[in-house]
Design a protein around this motif. Structure first.
Motif, PDB file in Angstrom:
ATOM      1  N   ILE A 279      -9.905  61.379 -32.420  1.00  0.00           N
ATOM      2  CA  ILE A 279     -11.158  61.228 -33.166  1.00  0.00           C
ATOM      3  C   ILE A 279     -10.896  60.530 -34.497  1.00  0.00           C
ATOM      4  CG2 ILE A 279     -13.059  62.463 -34.245  1.00  0.00           C
ATOM      5  CD1 ILE A 279     -12.604  64.686 -32.172  1.00  0.00           C
ATOM      6  N   PHE A 280      -9.845  60.997 -35.207  1.00  0.00           N
ATOM      7  CA  PHE A 280      -9.543  60.402 -36.511  1.00  0.00           C
ATOM      8  C   PHE A 280      -9.097  58.953 -36.356  1.00  0.00           C
ATOM      9  CE2 PHE A 280      -8.953  64.931 -37.567  1.00  0.00           C
ATOM     10  CZ  PHE A 280      -9.875  64.994 -38.589  1.00  0.00           C
ATOM     11  N   ILE A 281      -8.336  58.682 -35.287  1.00  0.00           N
ATOM     12  CA  ILE A 281      -7.873  57.309 -35.069  1.00  0.00           C
ATOM     13  C   ILE A 281      -9.066  56.412 -34.764  1.00  0.00           C
ATOM     14  CG2 ILE A 281      -6.491  55.827 -33.580  1.00  0.00           C
ATOM     15  CD1 ILE A 281      -4.610  58.256 -33.201  1.00  0.00           C
ATOM     16  N   ALA A 282      -9.972  56.914 -33.906  1.00  0.00           N
ATOM     17  CA  ALA A 282     -11.153  56.131 -33.559  1.00  0.00           C
ATOM     18  C   ALA A 282     -12.022  55.898 -34.791  1.00  0.00           C
ATOM     19  CB  ALA A 282     -11.951  56.838 -32.469  1.00  0.00           C
ATOM     20  N   ALA A 283     -12.096  56.922 -35.666  1.00  0.00           N
ATOM     21  CA  ALA A 283     -12.888  56.784 -36.889  1.00  0.00           C
ATOM     22  C   ALA A 283     -12.306  55.702 -37.790  1.00  0.00           C
ATOM     23  CB  ALA A 283     -12.934  58.116 -37.623  1.00  0.00           C
ATOM     24  N   ASN A 284     -11.023  55.437 -37.619  1.00  0.00           N
ATOM     25  CA  ASN A 284     -10.363  54.409 -38.416  1.00  0.00           C
ATOM     26  C   ASN A 284     -10.532  53.026 -37.784  1.00  0.00           C
ATOM     27  OD1 ASN A 284      -9.082  54.299 -40.844  1.00  0.00           O
ATOM     28  ND2 ASN A 284      -7.017  54.258 -39.974  1.00  0.00           N
ATOM     29  N   GLY A 285     -11.284  52.973 -36.684  1.00  0.00           N
ATOM     30  CA  GLY A 285     -11.551  51.699 -36.048  1.00  0.00           C
ATOM     31  C   GLY A 285     -10.477  51.220 -35.093  1.00  0.00           C
ATOM     32  N   MET A 286      -9.590  52.135 -34.631  1.00  0.00           N
ATOM     33  CA  MET A 286      -8.571  51.725 -33.669  1.00  0.00           C
ATOM     34  C   MET A 286      -8.848  52.441 -32.350  1.00  0.00           C
ATOM     35  SD  MET A 286      -6.449  49.856 -35.521  1.00  0.00           S
ATOM     36  CE  MET A 286      -4.866  49.795 -34.703  1.00  0.00           C
ATOM     37  N   SER A 287      -8.291  51.896 -31.291  1.00  0.00           N
ATOM     38  CA  SER A 287      -8.436  52.571 -30.004  1.00  0.00           C
ATOM     39  C   SER A 287      -7.320  53.602 -29.843  1.00  0.00           C
ATOM     40  CB  SER A 287      -8.357  51.549 -28.869  1.00  0.00           C
ATOM     41  OG  SER A 287      -7.889  52.184 -27.702  1.00  0.00           O
ATOM     42  N   PRO A 288      -7.679  54.871 -29.666  1.00  0.00           N
ATOM     43  CA  PRO A 288      -6.645  55.903 -29.534  1.00  0.00           C
ATOM     44  C   PRO A 288      -5.694  55.628 -28.369  1.00  0.00           C
ATOM     45  CG  PRO A 288      -8.819  56.890 -29.724  1.00  0.00           C
ATOM     46  CD  PRO A 288      -9.030  55.424 -29.602  1.00  0.00           C
ATOM     47  N   VAL A 289      -6.230  55.064 -27.291  1.00  0.00           N
ATOM     48  CA  VAL A 289      -5.373  54.799 -26.124  1.00  0.00           C
ATOM     49  C   VAL A 289      -4.263  53.819 -26.496  1.00  0.00           C
ATOM     50  CG1 VAL A 289      -5.340  53.968 -23.751  1.00  0.00           C
ATOM     51  CG2 VAL A 289      -7.329  55.219 -24.596  1.00  0.00           C
ATOM     52  N   THR A 290      -4.657  52.734 -27.192  1.00  0.00           N
ATOM     53  CA  THR A 290      -3.666  51.749 -27.621  1.00  0.00           C
ATOM     54  C   THR A 290      -2.610  52.400 -28.506  1.00  0.00           C
ATOM     55  OG1 THR A 290      -5.616  50.350 -27.843  1.00  0.00           O
ATOM     56  CG2 THR A 290      -3.498  49.384 -28.478  1.00  0.00           C
ATOM     57  N   VAL A 291      -3.080  53.202 -29.454  1.00  0.00           N
ATOM     58  CA  VAL A 291      -2.161  53.815 -30.410  1.00  0.00           C
ATOM     59  C   VAL A 291      -1.183  54.747 -29.699  1.00  0.00           C
ATOM     60  CG1 VAL A 291      -2.008  55.377 -32.380  1.00  0.00           C
ATOM     61  CG2 VAL A 291      -3.767  53.626 -32.328  1.00  0.00           C
ATOM     62  N   TYR A 292      -1.713  55.615 -28.836  1.00  0.00           N
ATOM     63  CA  TYR A 292      -0.838  56.553 -28.148  1.00  0.00           C
ATOM     64  C   TYR A 292       0.126  55.830 -27.218  1.00  0.00           C
ATOM     65  CZ  TYR A 292      -3.612  60.434 -29.926  1.00  0.00           C
ATOM     66  OH  TYR A 292      -4.230  61.344 -30.739  1.00  0.00           O
TER      67      TYR A 292
END
Lengths: 373, 309
Positions: free
Chosen positions: A56-69
């Motif tokens: 949720i926090f990553i998405a709120a930062n405008g990034m895709s959580p899937v990509t990040v993980y």
């Protein structure tokens, strides 16, 4: 309410069922204090829930959580370089986590592994500075001894206020972390600063004789063996010695242990010496095996991460090996997201939320929903 | 201004965040719940204040946001500790770890940016004529005045009202309180939430009055010092005032000694507050070894209502 299922445990009512007319059924939460063993899947579930929360926090930062993980996972486990780096980070986590687990077994809340690791690293460096020309074997042995002793001493400085003055060990061990980090700053900026280091704060590079042997061309060093040996010794000691039996007894019921004539103060001092000593070994292994010199920030919070490592492993020796590799991966993965412009503190955030879900999960398991007519 | 006056001013300025956090801790622990998440809550309060203040330029909004965010975290803590009866030590540690990670993550975008302003000061110019008092009280900011007022309010609340009696009953003997018809869970939830919000405000004060820009981990263990101060102050708001200012003085003393050209390296001066915390707690433990320490008697033990047949 009747005693449940014939067991005589003190099941308690969380919220007494309100006497509502008109409703035939009401749901009731019931607390069952006999359910102390948490299920094996609770650590796994807490990791998953923590990943979802931080998404949720990553998405709120405008990034895709899937990509990040995905990036984090690939960085930590996807390549052989990444994997050895993960193992390198797992070594101090395993050693510190083991020390923390020993203390937590009898409810001594040591959160000072960070400071104990730091003084261990400083003491090992002191050997290289004051005895620069020792042969390899003696140099490494002396560094190991000094590192362990310094860590144990730092642990003792937490244990004595607890046993003889009744001071909460959480506060003492944490205050000592800050003292150790300031002492580290002092030596790397002051007396131990490398004269040929272009004014960079840090000790001179260790010689080959002062460095731990590494595996092939990787950075994975022999400290891994220290960790594994320590885990085996811990397992055998707890399982098969009188000391381990007393430790288990205190952990299960301190009052009964005291009546049984077990010297609890002595045990607190012993576990803090072990706890600090193991963190001291971790510090020695870090400077001698990884950084090859003493500098600021030799620990990216290993001492704090190790708390979660120990708790996630349920203080279990085999579990410790698994969780320390997992969290080693989390730290390495945290570094790898920096390449796509995210701060590495993502991994800290994940660690904290894993702990939240873990302690919640352990307790939720103890409640059962019952329907009463 | 002479050295003592300067030190007093610095002590109040450095002591105010400690005071607010200690008062928050006292509220938590009077209700019987240990709050070890103070460090994380202060960081969250500080980062929220910085983000909202820099983005919106509205100080009041920033403070309210800091209070709201940390109150929510306080509710999480009370849910874990009161409803689920989780290990309070572990919940607090989780709060600290999560708070420092999340604050570093959120604060990355505004790291090092200056705040649009500091905490506004209450200008009592008529005091300026008086030598020492005028210097100290003449230009204190609103948050400092608020913290002083709060000391008084909490002292009266805890020791002289029936609400305070209920609070103390819940912290000392929840079972008795429950029998008397006091709503133990409700009281624990409210005070833990309010206490967390106060600790968050302490974080806000740190950035507004003390270090006017966000840096990762800027509280540097002050949350933990506040946890120690709660014990030092023996769960009493009036004592908390003196303890917090004493530590504020220690905190700034190192800096002042350095300015005076001391030969002692600054790293050792910075160690003073941490070492003194340990020594003071050891002294208190030694002095009160056979006496009650003032600890709420049920501190740390979750309340389980007995089974009724």
């Amino acid at each position: 309410m009747s005693p449940k299922n014939g067991s005589n445990s003190a099941a308690a009512v969380l919220e007494p069922a309100p006497a509502k007319t008109g409703k035939r059924f009401s749901l009731r939460l019931e607390y069952d204090s006999s359910r102390t063993r948490s299920p094996w899947w609770s650590p796994i579930l807490s990791v998953i829930l923590a990943l979802l929360l931080c998404a949720i926090f990553i998405a709120a930062n405008g990034m895709s959580p899937v990509t990040v993980y995905e990036k984090m996972f690939r960085g930590a486990f996807g390549t052989s370089y990444g994997f050895t780096e993960t193992m390198v980070k797992a070594i101090p986590l395993l050693l510190c986590g083991l020390g923390i687990a020993v203390a937590y077994r009898i409810s001594v809340w040591n959160i000072g592994a960070e400071g104990q690791l730091t003084v261990g690293a400083m003491a090992a460096t002191a050997v290289t500075i004051y005895f620069p020309d020792l042969p390899s074997f003696w140099s490494i042995t002396l560094m190991l001894l000094f590192g362990t002793a310094a860590g144990a001493l730092w642990g003792l400085m937490t244990a004595i206020p607890r046993t003889h003055f009744g001071v909460n060990e959480l506060i003492t061990s944490l205050m000592l972390n800050y003292v150790a980090l300031l002492a580290l700053d002092y030596v790397v900026f002051g007396p131990w600063k490398d004269p040929k280091g272009f004014n960079f704060p840090g000790s001179p590079m260790f010689t080959a004789a002062q460095s731990l042997p590494v595996l092939g061309t990787t950075r994975l060093h022999i400290g891994l063996i220290f960790g594994l040996v320590a885990v085996v010794i811990y397992y055998l000691m707890v399982k098969f010695t009188r000391w381990g039996y007393e430790l288990r007894l205190i952990g299960a019921n301190p009052t009964a242990a005291r009546y049984a004539g077990i010297h609890i103060k002595r045990h607190i001092i012993i576990v803090m010496l072990i706890s600090g000593g193991l963190a001291g070994i971790a510090g020695m292994a870090e400077v001698s095996g990884v950084t090859h010199k003493l500098m600021q920030g030799i620990s990216p919070g290993y001492g704090y991460t190790a708390i979660i490592v120990a708790w996630l492993a349920k203080l279990n020796p085999l579990g410790l090996i698994i969780t320390s590799v997992l969290f080693g991966g989390l730290i390495v993965g945290g570094y790898s997201v920096q390449t796509i412009g995210l701060p590495s503190s993502i991994s800290e955030m994940l660690q904290g939320s894993i702990l939240f879900f873990l302690i919640a999960g352990d307790m939720i398991h103890r409640f059962r929903i019952r329907r009463s007519a | 201004m002479d050295f003592t006056t300067q030190l007093l001013i610095a002590a109040i300025s450095a002591g105010t965040p400690l005071l607010l956090a200690t008062l928050g801790g006292i509220l938590n622990e009077r209700a019987g719940i240990i709050q070890l998440g103070a460090e994380g809550l202060m960081l969250m309060g500080a980062v929220t204040t910085c983000i909202v203040y820099i983005r919106s330029g509205n100080l009041l909004l920033a403070l309210l946001a800091a209070i709201a965010v940390t109150a929510v975290l306080g509710m999480v803590h009370s849910f874990l500790c009161v409803t689920l009866r989780a290990n309070q030590t572990m919940s607090g540690l989780a709060m600290t770890l999560f708070g420092s990670g999340l604050s570093a993550y959120l604060g990355k975008s505004i790291s090092g940016l200056p705040l649009p302003g500091t905490s506004p000061k209450l200008n009592l110019s008529w005091l300026n004529g008086i030598p020492v008092i005028g210097d100290i009280f003449g230009r204190m900011d609103y948050l400092t005045w608020f913290s002083l007022l709060l000391v008084l309010v909490l002292h009266l609340l805890i020791h002289h009202t029936s609400w305070g009696l209920h609070l103390r009953a819940v912290g000392d003997s929840p079972a008795t309180a429950d029998v008397m018809g006091i709503r133990v869970q409700l009281i624990r939830y409210s005070y833990v939430t309010a206490g967390a919000a106060l600790i968050g405000l302490a974080g806000a004060d740190m950035v507004l009055a003390y270090a006017p820009t966000w840096n990762e981990g800027l509280t540097a263990g002050r949350g933990w010092i506040a946890v120690g101060l709660v014990i030092f102050a023996r769960w009493n708001p009036l004592r908390a005032l003196f303890c917090a200012y004493f530590f504020g003085a220690l905190d700034s003393l190192g800096f002042r000694i350095q300015l005076l050209g001391s030969v002692v390296p600054s790293y050792f001066l910075k160690m003073i507050p941490y070492i003194v915390t340990i020594l003071v707690l050891m002294y208190l433990g030694y002095r009160n070894r056979n006496k009650p320490s003032g600890t709420p008697e049920s501190l740390g033990t979750p309340y389980v209502r007995e089974q009724r047949f």
